[in-house]
Design a protein around this motif. Structure first.
Motif, PDB file in Angstrom:
ATOM      1  N   LYS A 140     -14.477 -15.718  24.828  1.00  0.00           N
ATOM      2  CA  LYS A 140     -15.389 -16.559  25.196  1.00  0.00           C
ATOM      3  C   LYS A 140     -16.404 -17.096  23.865  1.00  0.00           C
ATOM      4  N   PRO A 141     -16.890 -18.357  23.823  1.00  0.00           N
ATOM      5  CA  PRO A 141     -17.767 -18.667  22.846  1.00  0.00           C
ATOM      6  C   PRO A 141     -19.269 -18.084  22.927  1.00  0.00           C
ATOM      7  N   VAL A 142     -19.876 -17.848  22.000  1.00  0.00           N
ATOM      8  CA  VAL A 142     -21.350 -17.651  22.070  1.00  0.00           C
ATOM      9  C   VAL A 142     -21.986 -18.900  21.825  1.00  0.00           C
ATOM     10  N   THR A 143     -23.227 -18.557  22.173  1.00  0.00           N
ATOM     11  CA  THR A 143     -24.231 -19.900  22.156  1.00  0.00           C
ATOM     12  C   THR A 143     -24.117 -20.552  20.574  1.00  0.00           C
ATOM     13  N   PRO A 144     -23.599 -21.722  20.701  1.00  0.00           N
ATOM     14  CA  PRO A 144     -23.560 -22.494  19.490  1.00  0.00           C
ATOM     15  C   PRO A 144     -24.793 -22.769  18.765  1.00  0.00           C
ATOM     16  N   LYS A 145     -24.839 -22.968  17.074  1.00  0.00           N
ATOM     17  CA  LYS A 145     -25.948 -23.308  16.488  1.00  0.00           C
ATOM     18  C   LYS A 145     -25.928 -25.013  16.369  1.00  0.00           C
ATOM     19  N   CYS A 146     -26.968 -25.559  16.981  1.00  0.00           N
ATOM     20  CA  CYS A 146     -26.691 -27.084  16.898  1.00  0.00           C
ATOM     21  C   CYS A 146     -28.015 -27.541  15.919  1.00  0.00           C
ATOM     22  N   THR A 147     -27.753 -28.667  15.032  1.00  0.00           N
ATOM     23  CA  THR A 147     -28.613 -29.047  14.082  1.00  0.00           C
ATOM     24  C   THR A 147     -28.776 -30.745  14.277  1.00  0.00           C
ATOM     25  N   VAL A 148     -29.963 -31.183  14.910  1.00  0.00           N
ATOM     26  CA  VAL A 148     -30.333 -32.395  15.154  1.00  0.00           C
ATOM     27  C   VAL A 148     -31.647 -32.833  14.304  1.00  0.00           C
ATOM     28  N   PRO A 149     -31.457 -33.832  13.740  1.00  0.00           N
ATOM     29  CA  PRO A 149     -32.670 -34.463  12.961  1.00  0.00           C
ATOM     30  C   PRO A 149     -33.815 -34.924  14.033  1.00  0.00           C
ATOM     31  N   LYS A 150     -34.960 -34.612  13.618  1.00  0.00           N
ATOM     32  CA  LYS A 150     -36.028 -34.786  14.469  1.00  0.00           C
ATOM     33  C   LYS A 150     -36.402 -36.358  14.445  1.00  0.00           C
ATOM     34  N   SER A 151     -36.186 -37.110  13.248  1.00  0.00           N
ATOM     35  CA  SER A 151     -36.578 -38.615  13.127  1.00  0.00           C
ATOM     36  C   SER A 151     -35.677 -39.121  11.931  1.00  0.00           C
ATOM     37  N   VAL A 152     -35.193 -40.272  12.234  1.00  0.00           N
ATOM     38  CA  VAL A 152     -34.263 -40.944  11.276  1.00  0.00           C
ATOM     39  C   VAL A 152     -34.694 -42.599  11.289  1.00  0.00           C
ATOM     40  N   PRO A 153     -34.914 -43.095  10.059  1.00  0.00           N
ATOM     41  CA  PRO A 153     -35.124 -44.556   9.868  1.00  0.00           C
ATOM     42  C   PRO A 153     -34.227 -45.238  10.416  1.00  0.00           C
ATOM     43  N   VAL A 154     -34.483 -46.478  11.082  1.00  0.00           N
ATOM     44  CA  VAL A 154     -33.677 -47.469  11.681  1.00  0.00           C
ATOM     45  C   VAL A 154     -32.771 -47.878  10.643  1.00  0.00           C
ATOM     46  N   GLY A 155     -31.414 -47.937  10.965  1.00  0.00           N
ATOM     47  CA  GLY A 155     -30.627 -48.487   9.986  1.00  0.00           C
ATOM     48  C   GLY A 155     -29.723 -47.324   9.104  1.00  0.00           C
ATOM     49  N   LYS A 156     -30.507 -46.111   9.121  1.00  0.00           N
ATOM     50  CA  LYS A 156     -29.856 -44.980   8.244  1.00  0.00           C
ATOM     51  C   LYS A 156     -28.799 -44.156   9.060  1.00  0.00           C
ATOM     52  N   ALA A 157     -27.997 -43.485   7.887  1.00  0.00           N
ATOM     53  CA  ALA A 157     -27.000 -42.636   8.624  1.00  0.00           C
ATOM     54  C   ALA A 157     -27.754 -41.424   9.346  1.00  0.00           C
ATOM     55  N   ALA A 158     -27.273 -40.689  10.123  1.00  0.00           N
ATOM     56  CA  ALA A 158     -27.620 -39.327  10.594  1.00  0.00           C
ATOM     57  C   ALA A 158     -26.185 -38.602  10.913  1.00  0.00           C
ATOM     58  N   VAL A 159     -26.531 -37.134  10.694  1.00  0.00           N
ATOM     59  CA  VAL A 159     -25.449 -36.341  11.257  1.00  0.00           C
ATOM     60  C   VAL A 159     -26.196 -35.368  11.819  1.00  0.00           C
ATOM     61  N   LEU A 160     -25.435 -35.019  13.140  1.00  0.00           N
ATOM     62  CA  LEU A 160     -25.417 -33.795  14.036  1.00  0.00           C
ATOM     63  C   LEU A 160     -24.457 -32.899  13.957  1.00  0.00           C
ATOM     64  N   THR A 161     -24.820 -31.551  13.861  1.00  0.00           N
ATOM     65  CA  THR A 161     -23.863 -30.400  13.791  1.00  0.00           C
ATOM     66  C   THR A 161     -24.031 -29.265  14.718  1.00  0.00           C
ATOM     67  N   CYS A 162     -22.633 -28.652  15.145  1.00  0.00           N
ATOM     68  CA  CYS A 162     -22.458 -27.814  16.313  1.00  0.00           C
ATOM     69  C   CYS A 162     -21.684 -26.689  15.852  1.00  0.00           C
ATOM     70  N   ARG A 163     -21.678 -25.714  15.832  1.00  0.00           N
ATOM     71  CA  ARG A 163     -20.772 -24.627  15.226  1.00  0.00           C
ATOM     72  C   ARG A 163     -20.936 -23.036  15.911  1.00  0.00           C
ATOM     73  N   GLU A 164     -20.084 -22.743  16.134  1.00  0.00           N
ATOM     74  CA  GLU A 164     -19.706 -21.393  16.776  1.00  0.00           C
ATOM     75  C   GLU A 164     -18.569 -20.663  16.216  1.00  0.00           C
ATOM     76  N   HIS A 165     -18.837 -19.078  15.766  1.00  0.00           N
ATOM     77  CA  HIS A 165     -18.080 -18.459  14.943  1.00  0.00           C
ATOM     78  C   HIS A 165     -17.229 -17.181  16.002  1.00  0.00           C
ATOM     79  N   GLU A 166     -17.560 -17.188  17.103  1.00  0.00           N
ATOM     80  CA  GLU A 166     -16.927 -15.878  17.949  1.00  0.00           C
ATOM     81  C   GLU A 166     -15.808 -16.439  18.724  1.00  0.00           C
TER      82      GLU A 166
END
Length: 314
Positions: A140-166
């Motif tokens: 069974k997976p453990v709690t994944p580590k998520c990365t979400v940017p707090k603020s992004v300018p309009v029109g710019k790119a944004a990358v959200l990540t989620c990863r688990e290794h167990e």
């Protein structure tokens, strides 16, 4: 109809001798012994969760009572599991022979994932038969580590990540916004029709090529495989406008301040506020002419001066 041939053999009406039929029967019997499946399994593919128990079945279909059984684990190499009527290797304290030829493993771990082969040798004929069981232990997976940017300018790119290794097999990743599942294609749902994201379910990456105010919200991710799932806590992403007028105004203010400072410094130099002061103990040369004699305080000098004055009077 049977007929007798000159050599004493018996022929059938079709001209086929019984001797040939007997030979054919022997060949078929030998072929059956070679190709007949005397060893089978009830389940060739097993998928169980970590720490559960599992039975690797090996069923013998033969009237021959004397046989020798071996179990082998086929992974990176070949390891003995059951040999000489004993459990071998790292299964000594976790496995046992069940029935005549099956193996029961307790408290399975991900290291037990492999292909297991049951080999049976029939002593009377020397015939060897085998069957394989593919075992997969899910974690069974453990709690994944998520990365979400707090603020992004309009029109710019944004990358959200989620990863688990167990988790095993490696989990797939599902993203949510404000509690709603993000579909693979944003155009398929009216809520996300104007979004420009792409999801990689294998790596857990949520990529916005161009952000807008519609992308503001709370995001979380779930890592999921056959053994279960786990999620990270929601995190909010803000999307803000870039105030061009404020940026230009700030630059002008900075330039104006620097200009005022430079003018003040220049005026101060002109009025002498930054002039260098002379040292108080500086030596000054005498303003008297070189032809004037000075009165000397030493006796020798006094006498010399007296003679000079006397000769001058005479």
């Amino acid at each position: 109809m049977l007929t007798r041939c000159r050599s004493g053999c018996v022929k059938m009406a079709g001209g086929v001798s019984l001797l040939r039929l007997l030979g054919l029967y022997v060949v078929l019997a030998e072929s059956y012994q070679v190709w007949a499946k005397w060893v089978t399994t009830e389940n060739p593919t097993l998928v169980v969760n970590e720490f559960d128990s599992v039975v690797l079945s090996c069923v013998i279909h033969s009237s021959q009572h004397k046989h020798r059984i071996e179990w082998k684990k086929l992974n990176a190499g070949t390891d003995l599991v059951y040999f000489d009527k004993q459990i071998q290797g790292d299964l000594i304290n976790r496995a046992e022979l069940q029935g005549d030829s099956s193996i029961k493993i307790r408290n399975v771990t991900r290291k037990d994932t492999a292909v297991y082969r049951c080999e049976v040798v029939f002593v009377e004929t020397g015939h060897l038969d085998e069957v394989s069981v593919n075992l997969t232990v899910q974690v069974k997976p453990v709690t994944p580590k998520c990365t979400v940017p707090k603020s992004v300018p309009v029109g710019k790119a944004a990358v959200l990540t989620c990863r688990e290794h167990e988790g095993y097999p490696p989990p797939t990743y599902i993203w949510y916004k404000n509690g709603d599942v993000l579909p693979r294609d944003p155009k398929s749902n009216p809520k996300f029709f104007n979004s420009s994201y792409k999801i990689n379910y294998d790596t857990g990456t949520l990529h916005f090529s161009v952000t807008s105010k519609l992308d503001i919200g709370e995001y979380h991710c779930i890592a999921k495989n056959g053994a279960g799932q786990a999620k990270c806590e929601p995190q909010r992403m803000e999307v803000y406008d870039i105030n061009i007028a404020a940026i230009i105004g700030g630059i002008l203010i900075v330039v104006l301040v620097l200009l005022i400072i430079s003018i003040v410094i220049r005026l101060a130099y002109k009025r002498g506020y930054f002039a260098k002061k002379q040292p108080a103990n500086r030596y000054q040369a005498s303003s008297k002419a070189d032809s004037v004699d000075y009165v000397r305080s030493s006796p020798v000098d006094a006498e010399g001066d007296f003679r000079h004055k006397s000769s001058f009077i005479i």
